[in-house]
Write a protein that holds these residues in place. Structure first.
Motif, PDB file in Angstrom:
ATOM      1  N   SER A  83      21.843 -11.173  21.455  1.00  0.00           N
ATOM      2  CA  SER A  83      22.285  -9.916  21.405  1.00  0.00           C
ATOM      3  C   SER A  83      23.208  -9.382  19.756  1.00  0.00           C
ATOM      4  N   GLY A  84      23.745  -8.319  19.626  1.00  0.00           N
ATOM      5  CA  GLY A  84      24.644  -7.776  18.510  1.00  0.00           C
ATOM      6  C   GLY A  84      24.380  -8.038  17.238  1.00  0.00           C
ATOM      7  N   MET A  85      22.628  -9.489  17.232  1.00  0.00           N
ATOM      8  CA  MET A  85      21.860  -9.624  15.782  1.00  0.00           C
ATOM      9  C   MET A  85      21.247  -8.178  15.094  1.00  0.00           C
ATOM     10  N   SER A  86      20.739  -8.749  13.418  1.00  0.00           N
ATOM     11  CA  SER A  86      19.684  -6.858  13.927  1.00  0.00           C
ATOM     12  C   SER A  86      19.856  -7.723  11.707  1.00  0.00           C
ATOM     13  N   GLY A  87      18.608  -7.778  12.100  1.00  0.00           N
ATOM     14  CA  GLY A  87      17.569  -7.792  10.587  1.00  0.00           C
ATOM     15  C   GLY A  87      16.949  -7.434   9.651  1.00  0.00           C
ATOM     16  N   ASP A  88      16.992  -7.880   8.377  1.00  0.00           N
ATOM     17  CA  ASP A  88      16.762  -6.766   7.103  1.00  0.00           C
ATOM     18  C   ASP A  88      15.946  -5.885   7.818  1.00  0.00           C
ATOM     19  N   ILE A  89      16.161  -4.279   6.838  1.00  0.00           N
ATOM     20  CA  ILE A  89      15.737  -3.265   6.971  1.00  0.00           C
ATOM     21  C   ILE A  89      15.008  -3.046   6.439  1.00  0.00           C
ATOM     22  N   PRO A  90      13.240  -3.163   5.861  1.00  0.00           N
ATOM     23  CA  PRO A  90      12.584  -3.172   5.014  1.00  0.00           C
ATOM     24  C   PRO A  90      12.585  -1.084   4.284  1.00  0.00           C
ATOM     25  N   PRO A  91      12.605  -1.162   2.687  1.00  0.00           N
ATOM     26  CA  PRO A  91      12.579   0.163   2.148  1.00  0.00           C
ATOM     27  C   PRO A  91      11.060   1.467   2.574  1.00  0.00           C
ATOM     28  N   LEU A  92      10.735   1.574   2.961  1.00  0.00           N
ATOM     29  CA  LEU A  92      10.532   2.307   3.069  1.00  0.00           C
ATOM     30  C   LEU A  92       9.004   2.605   1.929  1.00  0.00           C
ATOM     31  N   ASP A  93       7.721   2.471   2.295  1.00  0.00           N
ATOM     32  CA  ASP A  93       6.799   2.826   1.535  1.00  0.00           C
ATOM     33  C   ASP A  93       6.688   3.708   0.681  1.00  0.00           C
ATOM     34  N   PRO A  94       5.791   4.168  -0.575  1.00  0.00           N
ATOM     35  CA  PRO A  94       5.797   4.897  -1.111  1.00  0.00           C
ATOM     36  C   PRO A  94       5.211   6.280  -0.275  1.00  0.00           C
ATOM     37  N   ALA A  95       5.191   7.650  -0.901  1.00  0.00           N
ATOM     38  CA  ALA A  95       4.229   8.593   0.063  1.00  0.00           C
ATOM     39  C   ALA A  95       3.124   8.468  -0.176  1.00  0.00           C
ATOM     40  N   PRO A  96       2.809   8.711   0.683  1.00  0.00           N
ATOM     41  CA  PRO A  96       1.453   8.636   0.546  1.00  0.00           C
ATOM     42  C   PRO A  96       0.335  10.114  -0.564  1.00  0.00           C
ATOM     43  N   LEU A  97      -0.364  10.278  -0.576  1.00  0.00           N
ATOM     44  CA  LEU A  97      -1.150  11.213  -1.008  1.00  0.00           C
ATOM     45  C   LEU A  97      -2.910  11.638  -0.905  1.00  0.00           C
ATOM     46  N   ARG A  98      -3.190  12.301  -0.452  1.00  0.00           N
ATOM     47  CA  ARG A  98      -4.378  12.767  -0.056  1.00  0.00           C
ATOM     48  C   ARG A  98      -5.344  12.998  -0.799  1.00  0.00           C
ATOM     49  N   SER A  99      -6.785  12.160  -0.485  1.00  0.00           N
ATOM     50  CA  SER A  99      -7.837  12.255  -1.991  1.00  0.00           C
ATOM     51  C   SER A  99      -8.773  12.985  -1.763  1.00  0.00           C
ATOM     52  N   MET A 100      -9.738  13.275  -2.819  1.00  0.00           N
ATOM     53  CA  MET A 100     -10.690  13.393  -1.988  1.00  0.00           C
ATOM     54  C   MET A 100     -11.979  13.139  -1.102  1.00  0.00           C
ATOM     55  N   ALA A 101     -12.028  11.934  -0.550  1.00  0.00           N
ATOM     56  CA  ALA A 101     -12.465  11.247   0.967  1.00  0.00           C
ATOM     57  C   ALA A 101     -11.475  12.537   1.950  1.00  0.00           C
ATOM     58  N   ASP A 102     -10.405  12.585   1.885  1.00  0.00           N
ATOM     59  CA  ASP A 102      -9.457  14.117   2.684  1.00  0.00           C
ATOM     60  C   ASP A 102      -9.965  14.509   3.027  1.00  0.00           C
ATOM     61  N   MET A 103     -10.859  15.014   2.283  1.00  0.00           N
ATOM     62  CA  MET A 103     -11.442  16.185   1.812  1.00  0.00           C
ATOM     63  C   MET A 103     -13.217  16.659   2.339  1.00  0.00           C
ATOM     64  N   GLY A 104     -13.520  15.566   2.450  1.00  0.00           N
ATOM     65  CA  GLY A 104     -14.629  15.271   3.285  1.00  0.00           C
ATOM     66  C   GLY A 104     -16.089  14.596   1.665  1.00  0.00           C
ATOM     67  N   MET A 105     -15.086  14.752   0.723  1.00  0.00           N
ATOM     68  CA  MET A 105     -16.128  14.559  -0.055  1.00  0.00           C
ATOM     69  C   MET A 105     -16.522  13.426  -1.123  1.00  0.00           C
ATOM     70  N   GLY A 106     -15.970  12.424   0.030  1.00  0.00           N
ATOM     71  CA  GLY A 106     -15.740  11.242  -0.333  1.00  0.00           C
ATOM     72  C   GLY A 106     -17.095  10.903  -0.999  1.00  0.00           C
ATOM     73  N   SER A 107     -18.438  10.966  -0.410  1.00  0.00           N
ATOM     74  CA  SER A 107     -19.675  10.138  -1.226  1.00  0.00           C
ATOM     75  C   SER A 107     -20.580  11.593  -1.107  1.00  0.00           C
ATOM     76  N   MET A 108     -20.328  12.320  -1.950  1.00  0.00           N
ATOM     77  CA  MET A 108     -21.136  13.515  -2.485  1.00  0.00           C
ATOM     78  C   MET A 108     -21.665  13.697  -3.760  1.00  0.00           C
ATOM     79  N   ASP A 109     -23.536  12.932  -3.450  1.00  0.00           N
ATOM     80  CA  ASP A 109     -23.856  13.606  -5.264  1.00  0.00           C
ATOM     81  C   ASP A 109     -23.421  15.065  -5.462  1.00  0.00           C
ATOM     82  N   MET A 110     -22.782  15.693  -6.218  1.00  0.00           N
ATOM     83  CA  MET A 110     -23.326  17.066  -6.116  1.00  0.00           C
ATOM     84  C   MET A 110     -22.911  17.294  -7.799  1.00  0.00           C
TER      85      MET A 110
END
Length: 598
Positions: free
Chosen positions: A351-378
């Motif tokens: 009890s009483g021990m503490s490990g290193d807290i890693p930094p937060l990952d970079p904030a992600p971004l949405r993509s074309m795949a998230d728009m539902g156009m990931g495999s579209m031939d248009m």
């Protein structure tokens, strides 16, 4: 106890540490004869009494009121034996009607705990007795299905011990309940989102990010990218509706500063039962320095998968086994998907021990795949393959969303999920959704994304769990071929901040009829840019993830943006069953249907 308000910094941190014990003090006194797991009291036996009430808590340094079970937040662990029967007497000491839903549990419809659907609810001052057999084993949980009580703390773990020995061994176990806490009234949060859908999004792109992106991708591509998002009136930083701007993320009711700790002896195998009981938060979980072996998903045994990180959607559970060999502290790190904050705990030999807290990952971004156009031939659009966590820079976006939503989709090359028929048994034509005021986007090329870890995880350099890796230990006995498909479009409008199935809210939707004994396939197509953890009450379903007769059993599936997936189940218990998104505010604003089995 006196709660100072406002506190100075030192007293604020002390308040965080004290907050973790406020709920448990009363529970420990009331249940002193009972064991606990990691400090959470355990109740067992054929008859269990639960009391729901309000108590003051201090999570952030301010005195607030929580909705609790037996004076505990989270509520006590209910530990029951597979093959037995249980009676759970729930007494309501709240000033409003309440309920408890047994999440992921197969039981009679009248015991499911959904007011207005399976029973009338539990009025103030009254007791309702839930009675049901324990047919399954594994890690599950329970929570209120009334108003916003789940957000204010009314939840707890369920453990069903199996009749037969488990196919893996461990020396000790801990329950890790992840949740999100806010000092704000949940109805105020909903009101803010209704007025401005990105009210809590503090990761907006700025002039600084424009300059950075232009230096990386070129001025022209970056300018086109910003114009396209502007034309669509959407933001690629729109990852979570409610963020760390208003939430404190908890482990077993404790904020990060409290440092909840599970003890171990070096070399021991620890079973960690992770439950995401949050109202609105998806977590990405890892323990730096330790491999995680996944052995259960949603309470069902799976072939062990060794990973370094996993995403746990709201209402999902994962059981993992870890083996810390060094005599040091390890940090259990659960960052919110949008990287606006984290929950944290510690595994340590003392009890009483503490490990290193890693930094937060970079904030992600949405993509074309998230728009539902990931495999579209248009024709007229150059859709280069987009990574799940990449931006849209470098693409030639010839048509803004306002035009694309009305385009004739005939002749487009739209990929379908493997093994899922293209029929639309619900009768909803995607073209009819375009222009609907309840729908601000239609996925024109929805595709299977089961082999992706998800936005913010793919390509991060760590071994991350994917749904395609989940494989049942043995063939599922009650998963015959489906006789028909029922397709649901997951829809929403971010500006209006409304959600639904097939462009309709719950109030506008009739029940979905299914015959008793029928085996059906539910096909889910996510037309929105948000993940939706979809939960079907009363049944376990097999996810069609390419594992043949060893497809995994689940009760909740986190559907990625622009994704098309399917699951199969047999409707072997009659009644009116809830089917909904488990993001509490999405469910409350319309993403809810009734499945009528008769």
């Amino acid at each position: 106890m006196r709660f100072p308000d406002p506190p100075n910094r030192r007293r604020f941190v002390q308040g965080l540490a004290a907050a973790s014990t406020v709920g448990w003090i009363g529970a420990a006194r009331a249940q002193s004869r009972l064991a606990s797991i990691g400090g959470i009291p355990v109740l067992t036996g054929a008859s269990i009494d639960l009391t729901l009430a309000e108590i003051p808590v201090n999570i952030t340094g301010r005195r607030r009121i929580a909705t609790v079970v037996n004076n505990s937040m989270p509520g006590p662990i209910l530990r029951l034996k597979q093959g037995g029967d249980v009676t759970i007497n729930v007494t309501n000491r709240l000033p409003e009607t309440t309920s408890i839903h047994w999440h992921g549990v197969k039981l009679p419809n009248a015991m499911d705990g959904v007011p207005g659907l399976t029973f009338a609810g539990i009025p103030p001052g009254q007791t309702f007795s839930y009675r049901f057999p324990i047919e399954q084993s594994g890690t599950y949980w329970y929570h209120s299905h009334s108003g916003m009580q789940e957000q204010t703390g009314l939840l707890g773990p369920l453990i069903f011990d199996p009749q037969k020995p488990e196919p893996y061994h461990y020396d000790r176990e801990y329950v890790i309940v992840l949740s999100d806490w806010t000092d704000e009234n949940p109805m105020t949060i909903l009101s803010n989102l209704k007025q401005q859908s990105d009210y809590y999004n503090y990761h907006q792109r700025t002039l600084g990010t424009f300059i950075k992106d232009a230096g990386r991708d070129g001025l022209g591509s970056t300018f086109k990218d910003r114009l396209m998002w502007g034309d669509m009136r959407m933001s690629p930083t729109d990852i979570m509706d409610v963020t760390g701007a208003i939430y404190t993320f908890l482990v077993n009711g404790q904020p990060p500063a409290a440092n909840w700790t599970g003890l171990f002896n070096p070399g021991e195998r620890l079973r960690l039962r992770f439950i995401n009981s949050a109202a609105m938060t998806t977590f990405d979980v890892r323990i730096p320095g330790l491999a995680l072996t996944v052995v259960q998903a949603d309470g069902a045994d799976v072939e062990p998968v060794e990973i370094e990180e996993f995403r746990i959607g709201v209402a999902e559970t994962y059981d993992v086994i870890v083996q810390p060999r060094d005599s040091r502290a390890y940090t259990v790190f659960a960052q919110a998907q949008d990287r606006s904050g984290f929950a944290r705990a510690t595994l340590a030999p003392r009890s009483g021990m503490s490990g290193d807290i890693p930094p937060l990952d970079p904030a992600p971004l949405r993509s074309m795949a998230d728009m539902g156009m990931g495999s579209m031939d248009m024709q007229g659009m150059n859709h280069a393959p987009a990574k799940a966590d990449a931006g849209m820079a470098g693409m030639d976006h010839a048509a803004p969303k306002a035009d694309m939503s009305h385009m004739d989709m005939a002749g487009m090359n739209i990929s379908q999920s493997s093994g899922v028929p293209a029929t639309n048994a619900s009768g909803v034509d995607p073209k009819t959704l375009a222009g609907d005021p309840m729908v601000d986007n239609v996925a024109m090329a929805p595709q299977s994304r089961l082999d992706e870890a998800g936005t913010g995880l793919d390509g991060n350099g760590r071994r991350v769990l994917r749904y395609s890796q989940l494989k049942a230990l043995s063939p599922v006995e009650y998963a015959p071929e489906a006789t028909r498909d029922i397709t649901f479009h997951l829809t929403g409008n971010m500006e209006r901040w409304v959600w639904g199935f097939d462009g309709k809210r719950f109030s506008e939707s009739p029940p979905v009829p299914v015959k008793l004994g029928e085996t059906v396939r539910f096909v889910l197509i996510n037309d929105t840019m948000m993940e939706h953890p979809i939960h079907l009450h009363g049944f376990l379903f097999t996810v069609e993830n390419g594992q043949g007769d060893r497809q995994p059993l689940k009760h909740t599936i986190n559907v990625k943006p622009g994704e098309r997936l399917s699951f199969v189940y047999t409707a072997d218990v009659p009644g009116r069953w809830a089917f909904h998104c488990h993001l509490m505010l999405h469910m409350d604003t319309g993403m809810f249907r009734t499945v009528l089995v008769s």
